[in-house]
Design an enzyme around this catalytic site. Structure first.
Site, short mmCIF file in Angstrom:
data_model
loop_
_atom_site.label_atom_id
_atom_site.label_comp_id
_atom_site.label_asym_id
_atom_site.label_seq_id
_atom_site.Cartn_x
_atom_site.Cartn_y
_atom_site.Cartn_z
CB SER A 131 -0.94 0.00 1.21
OG SER A 131 -0.20 -0.01 2.43
CG ASP A 142 1.81 -2.90 7.32
OD1 ASP A 142 1.39 -2.47 6.23
OD2 ASP A 142 1.78 -4.10 7.62
CG ASP A 144 4.02 -4.52 2.81
OD1 ASP A 144 4.20 -5.33 3.72
OD2 ASP A 144 2.89 -4.19 2.40
CG ASP A 197 5.25 -6.75 7.45
OD1 ASP A 197 5.40 -6.59 8.67
OD2 ASP A 197 4.21 -7.22 6.95
CE LYS A 258 -5.78 -1.69 0.75
NZ LYS A 258 -4.36 -1.35 1.02
CE1 TYR A 267 -7.16 -5.67 1.02
CE2 TYR A 267 -6.85 -5.49 3.39
CZ TYR A 267 -6.37 -5.33 2.10
OH TYR A 267 -5.11 -4.82 1.88
#
Length: 560
Positions: A131, A142, A144, A197, A258, A267
């Site tokens: 995202s 968060d 990635d 992450d 989303k 989702y």
């Protein structure tokens, strides 16, 4: 001709006929007569009288733009558009993380005993995806981030030990976990309060610049399987952003979809529904097929397209390169969505018969609502209403997970969720259908930290299921491959709708933040205050011409 088809066709035809991007036709330039607007409203209310009336395209255009603007306002009201302060906070976190990774690579270079000249050139970098990489994050999202390192920096020792210890010693880093048993191994931690992450990929080079080309065949040749999987997220994101005709419109569509998917309970990849990459590809597919359509038109077309899509025909983005479709034996039988960066790979999916039915039903609902988009009483909020679980189902399977403390609970919940598909398939075998609600609830009266899931079951079929036998079956699945993961307790029971929490219909009311699987693998190398690394960047220049070496690097630099 049926009115529904007639009305929908007028909208779609006129949207295509005006051929405008949303930003190029401001409302103030459309100059409409009030009589035309009234005629169009009368058309919606009394179509039989006005079948011979051809609506003015400018009327349609103005109302369509108004719908787009009202939808954007909904996104702002929902907090889905980050403020400048949030954006700067994330950018600073990534910049700091990049500097740590560069320091880490030089530390590993020194510890490996490579020639001194490589200390100057050896480097790594951070690439974002998900995202954040697509620009659709919000204040609770968060990040990635992919750590890309040189060939000599191993994942087992250098990434999960050396880099882990360097991160753990930083005051900005907290709650660091090593997730080694995932399909894509990674570290998970908070950096300045932002959840990150961090998987790892290593390329067959010594120097990796910030603008490394992840599509260059030279870098992708002979890399290990873990690195390939880790790189696929970055490559998929960049492919999507390259293929969509208008990035800002695509981002708006993806934000809307989303929100819809989360509110309607479709989702959650681990529970058999969509993940972020699935929705990104579907949104890009519609944007690519209708490059001149506005936001509201694209939402209408997305629901219509996938409500009527002939699954299991795969969804494939066009990249101007003719490639034959090559079926694989991976899980692509229900809703195959091809990764845009590869003609041979599909987005990983856990979709089952039940979740496929739920997703199709929600697409049809969205289509029925949005086809009346130009009706005077249309309201976007109806599209985003939370799914009414307690009114839809009279029976639920309750999954109660608990642990001694909150830290262990996060690990335990993450591990159990990674095995949820086994339970879902088992319930389908027994009852024919199950709707796994992704919301995580908490029993505040329980003595231990806990998380509870409530999955909808067919009403009146409680006699077909033995909760104790199902629990025993699922526990065996959980125990398989458990290894060193922090464990807790799991209790499965069947409850009725009136036993659900009072806010069970409010899908996001009790949803925990950062509820991705976060199980840890405990090892003896995890230290809160690791020893100082051997390599000191400011004094390495004064070392001899060469450092002790037992390797002969044969891989070139990645270039600029």
């Amino acid at each position: 001709m049926e009115f529904d088809n007639f009305e929908t066709q007028i909208i779609i035809d006129l949207i295509g006929a005006v051929n405008h991007p949303l930003s190029c036709r401001p409302t103030t330039q459309i100059g409409l007569a009030n009589s035309n607007i009234q005629k169009f409203r009368d058309f919606n209310q009394n179509p039989q009288i006005f079948l011979g009336f051809q609506p003015n395209p400018d009327v349609i255009l103005r109302m369509e733009i108004e719908r787009s603007m009202s939808l954007l306002q909904v996104m702002v009201n929902e907090g889905l558009v980050p403020c400048e302060e949030e954006e700067m906070k994330r950018r600073n976190a990534i910049d700091k993380l990049k500097k740590i990774v560069v320091e880490w690579v030089k530390t590993v270079t020194y510890q490996r005993g490579l020639p001194k000249k490589y200390l100057k050139f050896a480097s790594g970098t951070i690439l974002t995806y998900g995202s954040y990489g697509l620009g659709v994050y919000n204040s609770e999202s968060d990040i990635d981030a992919l750590c890309v390192g040189p060939y000599f920096a191993t994942i087992a020792e250098d990434f999960f030990i050396v880099l882990h210890n360097m991160l753990a010693s930083r005051p900005e880093v907290s709650e660091i976990h090593c997730v080694k048993d995932a399909k894509v191994p990674l570290m998970r931690f908070k950096f300045d309060g932002i959840s990150i992450d961090l998987p790892y990929a290593r390329l067959k080079v010594i120097s990796i610049p910030e603008n490394v080309d992840v599509f260059n065949p030279f870098f992708l040749k002979n890399i290990d399987d873990t690195s390939w999987k880790s790189l696929s997220g970055v490559r998929a994101n960049r492919s999507i952003l390259h293929l969509v005709p208008n990035i800002e419109v695509f981002q708006a569509v993806l934000r809307c979809i989303k929100l819809w998917a989360k509110r309607r309970g479709v989702y959650a990849n681990l529970l058999g529904f969509f993940g972020g990459i699935h929705l990104a590809v579907l949104s890009a597919f519609i944007c690519q097929r209708h490059p001149s359509a506005s936001l509201s038109a694209l939402i209408l077309l997305l629901f219509k397209t996938f409500a009527l899509w002939p699954w299991p025909t795969p969804v494939i983005l066009q990249d101007q390169i003719a490639r034959p479709f090559i079926p694989t034996h991976d899980k692509v039988s229900w809703m195959p969505i091809q990764l845009p960066c590869s003609p041979y790979e599909f987005c990983h999916s856990n979709i089952t018969r039940s979740t496929f039915y739920k997703i199709r039903t929600e697409f049809l609902r969205g289509h029925m609502l949005t086809k009346d988009m130009l009706s005077p009483d249309f309201d976007w909020n109806i599209l985003f209403e939370p799914f009414p679980y307690s009114r839809k189902y009279g029976l639920f399977v309750k999954i109660f997970l608990s642990a001694c403390d909150k830290d262990e609970l996060g690990d335990w919940v993450g591990w159990v969720k990674s095995r949820f598909r086994c339970l879902l398939v088992k319930l389908e075998e027994l009852l024919g259908f199950c709707d796994p609600n992704p919301t995580e609830y908490v029993d505040t009266d329980a003595s231990e930290p806990n998380v509870i899931f409530y999955w909808g079951l067919p009403t009146g079929r409680a006699d077909l299921i033995n909760a104790d036998l199902v629990e025993e079956y699922f526990l065996k699945s959980i125990d398989h491959g458990l290894n060193q993961v922090s464990t807790g307790t799991m209790k499965l029971s069947i409850v009725k709708a009136y036993q659900l929490p009072k806010k069970a219909d409010q899908l996001n009311a009790l949803e925990r933040k950062n509820s991705k699987p976060c199980w840890r693998v405990v090892d003896g190398n995890r230290k809160k205050t690791p020893p100082q690394p051997k390599y000191k960047p400011h004094c390495a220049e004064s070392a001899g011409d060469y450092l002790p070496t037992n390797e002969n690097p044969e891989f070139p630099s990645a270039g600029g």
